[in-house]
Design a protein around this motif. Sequence first.
Motif, short mmCIF file in Angstrom:
data_model
loop_
_atom_site.label_atom_id
_atom_site.label_comp_id
_atom_site.label_asym_id
_atom_site.label_seq_id
_atom_site.Cartn_x
_atom_site.Cartn_y
_atom_site.Cartn_z
N ASP A 134 4.38 -8.80 -7.08
CA ASP A 134 3.17 -9.06 -7.85
C ASP A 134 3.37 -10.14 -8.91
OD1 ASP A 134 1.81 -7.30 -6.44
OD2 ASP A 134 1.73 -5.72 -7.95
N GLY A 175 3.59 -7.03 -2.60
CA GLY A 175 2.78 -5.86 -2.90
C GLY A 175 2.85 -4.89 -1.74
N THR A 188 -5.41 -3.77 0.85
CA THR A 188 -4.48 -4.03 -0.24
C THR A 188 -5.29 -4.51 -1.46
OG1 THR A 188 -2.45 -5.20 -0.89
CG2 THR A 188 -4.05 -6.42 0.44
N ASN A 189 -4.60 -4.93 -2.50
CA ASN A 189 -5.27 -5.46 -3.69
C ASN A 189 -5.51 -6.96 -3.54
OD1 ASN A 189 -3.63 -3.26 -6.01
ND2 ASN A 189 -5.76 -3.23 -5.38
N VAL A 192 -2.81 -9.19 -5.11
CA VAL A 192 -1.54 -9.32 -4.38
C VAL A 192 -1.54 -10.56 -3.52
CG1 VAL A 192 -0.09 -8.25 -2.59
CG2 VAL A 192 -1.04 -6.85 -4.42
N ASP A 221 -11.14 -5.36 -6.90
CA ASP A 221 -9.80 -5.91 -6.71
C ASP A 221 -9.24 -5.50 -5.35
OD1 ASP A 221 -7.47 -7.29 -7.32
OD2 ASP A 221 -6.51 -5.54 -8.24
N SER A 278 -8.08 -5.81 -17.09
CA SER A 278 -6.78 -6.42 -16.89
C SER A 278 -6.28 -7.03 -18.19
CB SER A 278 -6.86 -7.49 -15.80
OG SER A 278 -7.72 -8.53 -16.21
N PRO A 297 5.01 -2.70 -10.76
CA PRO A 297 4.64 -3.90 -10.00
C PRO A 297 5.27 -3.87 -8.61
CG PRO A 297 5.19 -4.50 -12.25
CD PRO A 297 5.50 -3.04 -12.11
N SER A 300 1.12 -2.12 -6.18
CA SER A 300 -0.27 -2.55 -6.04
C SER A 300 -0.66 -2.68 -4.57
CB SER A 300 -0.48 -3.89 -6.74
OG SER A 300 -0.33 -3.74 -8.13
N THR A 316 -3.99 0.17 -8.03
CA THR A 316 -4.39 -1.19 -8.42
C THR A 316 -3.88 -1.65 -9.77
OG1 THR A 316 -6.32 -2.67 -8.52
CG2 THR A 316 -6.56 -0.49 -9.54
N ALA A 317 -3.55 -0.73 -10.70
CA ALA A 317 -3.14 -1.19 -12.03
C ALA A 317 -2.38 -0.09 -12.75
CB ALA A 317 -4.37 -1.58 -12.85
#
Length: 348
Positions: A134, A175, A188-189, A192, A221, A278, A297, A300, A316-317
Motif C-alpha cells: 500500500d 494489497g 479489492t480497494n 491499492v 474505495d 482518510s 498496510p 487493504s 479498507t482503513a
Amino acid sequence: MRQAPLYSRSRRAPAGASSVAPETPVAADASPAATPAVAPSRWRGWFGRHERLLWGFSGAVLVLGGVAGWQAINPAARALTQADIDAAVRHSLEKEPLPSAYAKAYEIIAPSVVRVVGTDGDEPDRAKAEATPDAKRAKPGPLPKAAKPVPGDRKKQTASDSPEPGEPHLSTSTGSGVVIIDNGTILTNLHVVQGSKKLRVTFADGFESDATVVGVEPEHDLAVLRAKSIPDDLQAATMRSASDLRAGDQVIAVGYPFGIGPSVSGGVISGLKRDFRSPQGQRLLNNLIQFDAAANPGNSGGPLVTMDGSVVGIVTAILNPTEHRTFIGIGFAVPIDSAANAAGMPPF
C-alpha cells in the motif's frame, strides 16, 4: 326282622369264636381289587386332566432357569450417567483437540484470498512489492546522505526508497483481494490499484496472472479486478449481508500485511455505521464496520470474515492518529452489501 351283621375292624377273631368265618355278603358290582387302587387312580386322573398345564409350567421353569443362568454368566452393564458422558468427552478433547472457530473460518476463506501487486512500470518487482504494501508512489529524487549506497552492499530499492544513480525507478504497491466470482473476478480497494499501470494477482495455490480493472466505486474505495487467467477449480468466497451483524460478533481479517501472508488475525465487531476520513482528507467513507482484528498496510482489500466463513466486509482503513500507519486497535471495513453493488452483483 333280620339285622345286618356287624364286622370288627380287627383281623383277629375274638376268643371263643368259631374258626369258620361267617359268610360275608358282597356287593354285586364290587370286585376284590377295587378298594386298594382308589388313591393312585385319583392322581392319574388329575394329571391326565391337567397335562397341558403341567407341560407349560415345566417349559416356563426351564426358560426362567436359562435366563437366570445367562444373567449369572453375563451380568447387565451399568447404566451410563452424565458423569460418564462428560468424562468420555473430556478424554476425546484431550486426545484430539477441536480446531478453534478462527481456524475453521480461515480454512473456508483461504482458497479465495489473493495478493494484489501494482506497478507503474512494465515488470513488477515482487521483492519490492512485498517490502512496501500500500505504498505511495515514490518520486525520483536525490538519495539522502544517510542512505547512500555502500560499495559491495547495495540494498534493494523499494517504493519508499529513492532510485540509486543510474537505476530505473519502479514503484510498486501490495494489497489484498478476495475472489467473488469463480471466473476470476476479484474485489479489492481502489487505493491499492489506483495509479498502477500493471496489476498482477497471486492466488492461494501460487498461480499468478495479470489482471485488469473492470469497475470502480470511489465513494466506497472499491475496485473490481478480472484476472486474465485463473487456476483450476478456483473457489469463490461466500458473501453474507452485514445487516445482521452485532457488536461483539467474532470476525477474522485475512490478507497480506506488509506483504507477509496470507495472514489471519481474529477479533470482534467493535461498532457499526462508522464514518472515516482518510489522513489526506481526500475521501470520506461512511457506513463502515469497525473491528479490532489486527490489520496493517497490505491488509487493504482483504476480506473481513465471520465464523461461518462468509465475507461481510472489505478491509479498507485503519485509524492511527500518529504518522506510523500501524494498527492500534481500530480498523474499518466496507460492508459487503456495498461491495457487491460495485461488482455489479444484485444486493443482498
